[in-house]
Write a protein that holds these residues in place. Structure first.
Motif, PDB file in Angstrom:
ATOM      1  N   LYS A 141     -25.091 -29.557  17.309  1.00  0.00           N
ATOM      2  CA  LYS A 141     -24.188 -28.559  16.768  1.00  0.00           C
ATOM      3  C   LYS A 141     -23.090 -29.212  15.946  1.00  0.00           C
ATOM      4  N   LEU A 142     -22.596 -30.371  16.408  1.00  0.00           N
ATOM      5  CA  LEU A 142     -21.549 -31.074  15.666  1.00  0.00           C
ATOM      6  C   LEU A 142     -22.069 -31.545  14.324  1.00  0.00           C
ATOM      7  N   LEU A 143     -23.327 -32.020  14.291  1.00  0.00           N
ATOM      8  CA  LEU A 143     -23.916 -32.468  13.023  1.00  0.00           C
ATOM      9  C   LEU A 143     -24.066 -31.317  12.054  1.00  0.00           C
ATOM     10  N   ILE A 144     -24.509 -30.142  12.565  1.00  0.00           N
ATOM     11  CA  ILE A 144     -24.667 -28.971  11.701  1.00  0.00           C
ATOM     12  C   ILE A 144     -23.326 -28.532  11.137  1.00  0.00           C
ATOM     13  N   ILE A 145     -22.297 -28.514  12.002  1.00  0.00           N
ATOM     14  CA  ILE A 145     -20.951 -28.144  11.540  1.00  0.00           C
ATOM     15  C   ILE A 145     -20.469 -29.120  10.489  1.00  0.00           C
ATOM     16  N   ALA A 146     -20.748 -30.418  10.698  1.00  0.00           N
ATOM     17  CA  ALA A 146     -20.334 -31.429   9.724  1.00  0.00           C
ATOM     18  C   ALA A 146     -21.040 -31.223   8.397  1.00  0.00           C
ATOM     19  N   CYS A 147     -22.330 -30.863   8.438  1.00  0.00           N
ATOM     20  CA  CYS A 147     -23.083 -30.628   7.198  1.00  0.00           C
ATOM     21  C   CYS A 147     -22.526 -29.437   6.440  1.00  0.00           C
ATOM     22  N   ILE A 148     -22.241 -28.348   7.201  1.00  0.00           N
ATOM     23  CA  ILE A 148     -21.700 -27.151   6.549  1.00  0.00           C
ATOM     24  C   ILE A 148     -20.326 -27.434   5.966  1.00  0.00           C
ATOM     25  N   SER A 149     -19.498 -28.157   6.725  1.00  0.00           N
ATOM     26  CA  SER A 149     -18.160 -28.487   6.230  1.00  0.00           C
ATOM     27  C   SER A 149     -18.246 -29.358   4.994  1.00  0.00           C
ATOM     28  N   GLY A 150     -19.183 -30.301   4.999  1.00  0.00           N
ATOM     29  CA  GLY A 150     -19.338 -31.192   3.850  1.00  0.00           C
ATOM     30  C   GLY A 150     -19.871 -30.491   2.638  1.00  0.00           C
ATOM     31  N   SER A 151     -20.518 -29.307   2.828  1.00  0.00           N
ATOM     32  CA  SER A 151     -21.110 -28.608   1.692  1.00  0.00           C
ATOM     33  C   SER A 151     -20.082 -27.813   0.900  1.00  0.00           C
ATOM     34  N   LEU A 152     -18.894 -27.622   1.426  1.00  0.00           N
ATOM     35  CA  LEU A 152     -17.881 -26.840   0.718  1.00  0.00           C
ATOM     36  C   LEU A 152     -17.358 -27.621  -0.472  1.00  0.00           C
ATOM     37  N   THR A 153     -17.442 -27.012  -1.642  1.00  0.00           N
ATOM     38  CA  THR A 153     -16.854 -27.621  -2.818  1.00  0.00           C
ATOM     39  C   THR A 153     -15.564 -26.861  -3.107  1.00  0.00           C
ATOM     40  N   GLY A 154     -14.439 -27.405  -2.733  1.00  0.00           N
ATOM     41  CA  GLY A 154     -13.167 -26.724  -2.911  1.00  0.00           C
ATOM     42  C   GLY A 154     -12.230 -27.566  -3.740  1.00  0.00           C
ATOM     43  N   PHE A 155     -11.328 -26.908  -4.433  1.00  0.00           N
ATOM     44  CA  PHE A 155     -10.309 -27.645  -5.161  1.00  0.00           C
ATOM     45  C   PHE A 155      -9.101 -26.739  -5.314  1.00  0.00           C
ATOM     46  N   SER A 156      -7.940 -27.350  -5.528  1.00  0.00           N
ATOM     47  CA  SER A 156      -6.705 -26.609  -5.740  1.00  0.00           C
ATOM     48  C   SER A 156      -6.269 -26.758  -7.183  1.00  0.00           C
ATOM     49  N   GLN A 157      -5.738 -25.682  -7.726  1.00  0.00           N
ATOM     50  CA  GLN A 157      -5.118 -25.753  -9.034  1.00  0.00           C
ATOM     51  C   GLN A 157      -3.777 -26.464  -8.872  1.00  0.00           C
ATOM     52  N   ASP A 158      -2.947 -26.526  -9.906  1.00  0.00           N
ATOM     53  CA  ASP A 158      -1.675 -27.230  -9.778  1.00  0.00           C
ATOM     54  C   ASP A 158      -0.808 -26.543  -8.730  1.00  0.00           C
ATOM     55  N   PRO A 159       0.186 -27.238  -8.157  1.00  0.00           N
ATOM     56  CA  PRO A 159       0.970 -26.709  -7.032  1.00  0.00           C
ATOM     57  C   PRO A 159       1.620 -25.363  -7.321  1.00  0.00           C
ATOM     58  N   GLU A 160       1.962 -25.095  -8.605  1.00  0.00           N
ATOM     59  CA  GLU A 160       2.631 -23.829  -8.900  1.00  0.00           C
ATOM     60  C   GLU A 160       1.682 -22.655  -8.733  1.00  0.00           C
ATOM     61  N   LYS A 161       0.402 -22.844  -9.066  1.00  0.00           N
ATOM     62  CA  LYS A 161      -0.566 -21.755  -8.969  1.00  0.00           C
ATOM     63  C   LYS A 161      -1.093 -21.591  -7.547  1.00  0.00           C
ATOM     64  N   LYS A 162      -1.199 -22.678  -6.820  1.00  0.00           N
ATOM     65  CA  LYS A 162      -1.602 -22.640  -5.412  1.00  0.00           C
ATOM     66  C   LYS A 162      -2.938 -21.928  -5.213  1.00  0.00           C
ATOM     67  N   GLY A 163      -3.903 -22.219  -6.054  1.00  0.00           N
ATOM     68  CA  GLY A 163      -5.215 -21.597  -5.927  1.00  0.00           C
ATOM     69  C   GLY A 163      -6.169 -22.474  -5.144  1.00  0.00           C
ATOM     70  N   ILE A 164      -6.918 -21.899  -4.233  1.00  0.00           N
ATOM     71  CA  ILE A 164      -7.926 -22.626  -3.467  1.00  0.00           C
ATOM     72  C   ILE A 164      -9.266 -21.960  -3.714  1.00  0.00           C
ATOM     73  N   CYS A 165     -10.246 -22.715  -4.226  1.00  0.00           N
ATOM     74  CA  CYS A 165     -11.532 -22.151  -4.607  1.00  0.00           C
ATOM     75  C   CYS A 165     -12.665 -22.932  -3.969  1.00  0.00           C
ATOM     76  N   SER A 166     -13.765 -22.276  -3.699  1.00  0.00           N
ATOM     77  CA  SER A 166     -14.958 -22.961  -3.210  1.00  0.00           C
ATOM     78  C   SER A 166     -16.183 -22.111  -3.511  1.00  0.00           C
ATOM     79  N   ALA A 167     -17.321 -22.787  -3.705  1.00  0.00           N
ATOM     80  CA  ALA A 167     -18.579 -22.097  -3.978  1.00  0.00           C
ATOM     81  C   ALA A 167     -19.735 -23.005  -3.596  1.00  0.00           C
ATOM     82  N   SER A 168     -20.835 -22.391  -3.124  1.00  0.00           N
ATOM     83  CA  SER A 168     -21.997 -23.183  -2.725  1.00  0.00           C
ATOM     84  C   SER A 168     -23.219 -22.286  -2.611  1.00  0.00           C
ATOM     85  N   ILE A 169     -24.389 -22.858  -2.909  1.00  0.00           N
ATOM     86  CA  ILE A 169     -25.681 -22.187  -2.722  1.00  0.00           C
ATOM     87  C   ILE A 169     -26.524 -23.109  -1.857  1.00  0.00           C
TER      88      ILE A 169
END
Length: 251
Positions: A3-31
């Motif tokens: 279960k820990l390995l599966i959780i690690a795989c799912i967590s690692g699959s998230l592609t997220g990034f933040s825009q500059d600090p003023e915008k404070k945007g958090i985005c992620s997408a995956s297929i």
């Protein structure tokens, strides 16, 4: 540990990034395409495309590239056990100023080129600044489909299934002495041997216990099961004089 390995795989699959600090945007997408086939020490079958541009393919487990297919993009292939399924999931998430998502585009990512269509469930909400969209499907029959967002690079996925186990052919026809015998004669026929004029009822059940079909017959008969979908079933016979028989079979 698994279960820990599966959780690690799912967590690692998230592609997220933040825009500059003023915008404070958090985005992620995956297929992702996933088939649970691993152990505590080996990975399950997994194919993944990260990010809003649907790129950076990653595959492991039973997924491999089909070298015999000549197309403009790679074809990834997987062969699953008979009766199993391949899970498809996708999501797009934004919390604040993030990448704009064209919902009509992401809802038409999948194009089935060969085989049966598989229904996709669409959930979530959307606004230009805040959205949480998800998709899910289960692939249960052989097919070839394409994953492509707009005019970006396509990815081809071929899903195969192993042949069903072959039924054993009885060496001799069972003797009938005030009894009922049942066996799978071929892929589409169950044979029931019974004394003449014995009235009996046969019920077909799914493995979950749901009644699929009922019939009443007399004496020895061949029962046509060609109308049953491919799968595993239980046939139960009961006669008017109290005889009972049960057979588990694969159609």
């Amino acid at each position: 540990m698994k279960k820990l390995l599966i959780i690690a795989c799912i967590s690692g699959s998230l592609t997220g990034f933040s825009q500059d600090p003023e915008k404070k945007g958090i985005c992620s997408a995956s297929i992702q395409l996933f088939h649970a086939n691993g152990t505590d020490w080996t990975a399950s079958d997994h194919f993944r495309l990260d990010g809003f541009n649907v790129n950076n393919p990653l595959s492991y487990g039973a997924f491999h590239i089909d070298m015999d297919v000549t197309v403009d993009s790679l074809t990834y292939e997987i062969t699953l056990p008979f009766g199993d399924s391949l899970q498809y999931t996708a999501y797009w998430h934004a919390d604040g100023m993030c990448v704009n998502v064209d919902t009509s585009e992401v809802n038409h990512l999948i194009t089935v080129l060969e085989g049966d269509l598989f229904p996709i469930t669409y959930e979530g909400y959307y606004s230009p600044l805040y959205y949480d969209l998800s998709q899910e499907a289960y692939i249960v029959s052989p097919c070839l489909f394409k994953i492509q967002k707009g005019t970006l690079k396509p990815y081809f996925i071929r899903v195969n299934f192993q042949d069903p186990p072959q039924p054993e052919t009885p060496l001799t026809i069972p003797e009938v002495t005030n009894d009922i015998s049942i066996w799978l004669s071929n892929e589409n026929t169950l044979t029931v041997k019974a004394d003449q004029h014995v009235i009996w009822e046969i019920n077909f059940y799914s493995l979950s216990g749901q009644v699929i079909q009922k019939s009443q017959m007399e004496g020895s008969q061949d029962v046509d099961i060609s109308n049953l979908s491919k799968g595993c079933y239980i046939a139960r016979i009961s006669s008017e004089n109290g005889l009972r028989k049960q057979l588990k079979f694969i159609r």
